[in-house]
Enzyme design. Structure first.
Site, PDB file in Angstrom:
ATOM      1  N   GLY A 147       0.824  -1.207   0.000  1.00  0.00           N
ATOM      2  CA  GLY A 147       0.000   0.000   0.000  1.00  0.00           C
ATOM      3  C   GLY A 147       0.856   1.254   0.000  1.00  0.00           C
ATOM      4  CD  GLU A 148       3.930   2.844   3.183  1.00  0.00           C
ATOM      5  OE1 GLU A 148       4.878   3.284   2.493  1.00  0.00           O
ATOM      6  OE2 GLU A 148       4.091   2.312   4.306  1.00  0.00           O
ATOM      7  N   GLY A 149       0.815   3.619  -1.795  1.00  0.00           N
ATOM      8  CA  GLY A 149       1.074   4.121  -3.140  1.00  0.00           C
ATOM      9  C   GLY A 149       2.351   3.548  -3.725  1.00  0.00           C
TER      10      GLY A 149
END
Lengths: 374, 374
Positions: free
Chosen positions: B330-332
């Protein structure tokens, strides 16, 4: 009865010596890298194959702070006598013209290497035509062994001496890259007709039929593709290289492919990370892996080409490609697109903070490291 | 009998207005880009999906010289009341701690955004804990709607007002990015518990069982995974969102996911290229695509997460991911790794030379453009 074309490594002493300097990586460095990765502020293993790249880089360089610069892409160019059989959509003259284009900076590899912060070196190891070398956008090395291979349907593509010379070109290029401190290297190709040579090499290495490993190349189909398959079949029947790696390379390979073999082995001897490209460069990887198995510790499958034989090559080498974007251009373009993944993997090792130093709570139980397949 | 939770777009006027500004791309620009690509010094279509990216970028920007800078990654952070059911390997406190880590620059997204030459903006849209906002490595926007969602197993995660507020945060972020000239944007997530919310959303959208779309998240298995599946099942049984996109988002979604929906629609209205991330961000894409189908013209599937529900989401959206590296952070981070492909695609359009200007011979017959599937 065809005379045996098998070759021993002692016939190519420079290569033989370089192979002796290629050692398997020390896996304790991989383990140290993985332990470090598990301390960083992310769930364990959550960066997937990027962690695998990072740990491999660390094992190659024997460090937990790997470097990925400078990066270099070497494009080896040569012509193929087999083009007189009518196997390509483009005339042979395009090889020399594209070398000029590389030197002026207008080709795909120039653009993609720049995007990957890699420099480009172009090596004429066997171009048939005249090269306009006035462009300054890439380094140029002129080491023409002969103006293209012989037509492999009529006999060996190269003599033993020519093969040894082409291998030396690649070994010299690897030595030069080492002197320049190159950390990550890729080899690309330019040579009208070279998917035909690569198809013949792949059929011989894998022991499969020509039709299974002969594809559209730059974009042929129908009658022309049928002719190309027949040409591959005839080249193998004429030369009978068996499974001998150097015999395959000499009789149905190419001068640029032989140079890539030399560069691959030399780069592994100098402990560079080697980013694989498509069908042509991976034909060279088949040779390098056969004569020097620990070479594969330094070699990464950069991408999967849409040329059908490439998937079979990667299966033979037991590697999953990092990228799968249906590209089929060569020149090192697939490797160039994969290079940012190496920069990212190294940045994770070098720049991320740990749970402890960031004051972030970890998970309660710590799971074992899952197997990450290559 | 459960009261209907269905919501009309008129209940969220800012979003409704933005949707009205999202128009399908003009495919004649894609055609112009493809014609240009066929003039460049490479066999037609030989750069595969990179050409598809390039043509899409051109259609979005209505140009044949697309730009890919500045690039921005916005990480939306929020907590989830459902964590009190014991669905994550990490405590909720980690959400606020990781936001601090983002601001100090030590997290994976900082490192990978830097490698992709993208800036990072962190948005608190619903974090429960105190944030140490002293770090200067990323921009910080404090727009906390409430300190985490309610426990969705006991009722809706958000009220209608809270949902509207979270959507507005995302729309405001997209407007700000447009003011800054951002050409390529990605949205990432931070929120302990948010794979549980995304699993519930995905089960509702796709009409599949909780067990099919509920995975290890940050790394749970066995009894804990069984509990997480049961939690997803109970959340859907309690809220009965049916197939109504905004009802699904409100009752079993998350504040950060709602903000991503707003940012996605807003970015499409401003004609930015949007790089998709993993399971959480793609849950937002399911909502955006449902309420605003032409949003998908601007959205690219950046990577495939190893979270099993993500593959089902991508199938629902009929997109093949650009990268497939078994990441699940996640987080980009998946989007960040894909961004160099956009830079490369634009460089091909902007920097490669044509056969004519390079004096390189083309092929005899010119094949028709092959269908390139997304």
């Amino acid at each position: 009865v065809v005379e045996s074309v098998a070759m021993t490594l002692s016939a190519v002493p420079r290569l033989h010596e370089a192979i002796g300097r290629v050692r398997p990586v020390d896996v304790t460095w991989r383990d140290r890298a993985e332990a470090r990765l598990d301390e960083l502020t992310k769930p364990p293993h959550s960066l997937g194959r990027l962690e695998w790249i990072a740990a491999r880089l660390c094992a190659i360089q024997e460090t937990v702070t790997p470097r990925v610069a400078p990066r270099r892409i070497v494009v080896f160019a040569a012509d193929h006598g087999v083009t007189e059989e009518g196997v390509s959509a483009y005339p042979s003259a395009v090889t020399a013209q594209m070398v000029g284009n590389f030197l002026r900076g207008g080709a795909a590899i120039n653009v993609l290497a720049r995007a990957a912060a890699a420099d480009v070196c172009v090596v004429d190891v066997g171009v048939a035509g005249d090269i306009d070398a006035s462009g300054q956008a890439a380094a140029f090395v002129s080491r023409r062994v002969r103006p293209g291979t012989r037509n492999m349907t009529k006999g060996p593509a190269m003599s033993e001496d020519e093969l040894a010379s082409a291998l030396r070109v690649g070994l010299d290029i690897a030595d030069g890259a080492a002197r320049d401190g190159v950390a990550v290297i890729a080899c690309g190709d330019m040579g009208i007709g070279n998917t035909t040579a690569s198809s013949a090499m792949t059929a011989a290495f894998l022991g499969v039929a020509a039709a299974q490993v002969t594809g559209p190349g730059t974009g042929i189909d129908g009658e022309m593709l049928a002719r190309k398959i027949d040409v591959v079949r005839r080249a193998l029947a004429t030369n009978q290289p068996g499974h001998d790696p150097l015999a395959i390379l000499r009789t149905v390979g190419g001068l640029e492919i032989a140079a890539i073999v030399g560069a691959y082995v030399g780069a592994a001897a100098h402990r560079m990370a080697i980013v694989g490209d498509g069908f042509i460069a991976t034909s060279a990887a088949l040779v390098a892996a056969s004569i020097c198995p620990p070479f594969l510790d330094c070699w990464f499958a950069g991408h999967r080409s849409s040329e059908p034989g490439h998937t079979l090559q990667l299966g033979f080498l037991r590697r999953r490609p990092l990228l799968d974007l249906e590209m089929r251009l060569g020149e090192g373009t697939g490797a160039a697109l994969a290079m940012p993944l190496f920069a990212a993997a190294a940045a994770v090792m070098n720049e991320m903070t740990t749970f402890d130093s960031a004051g972030v709570a970890g998970r309660t139980e710590n799971p074992g490291r899952m197997a990450i397949l290559p």
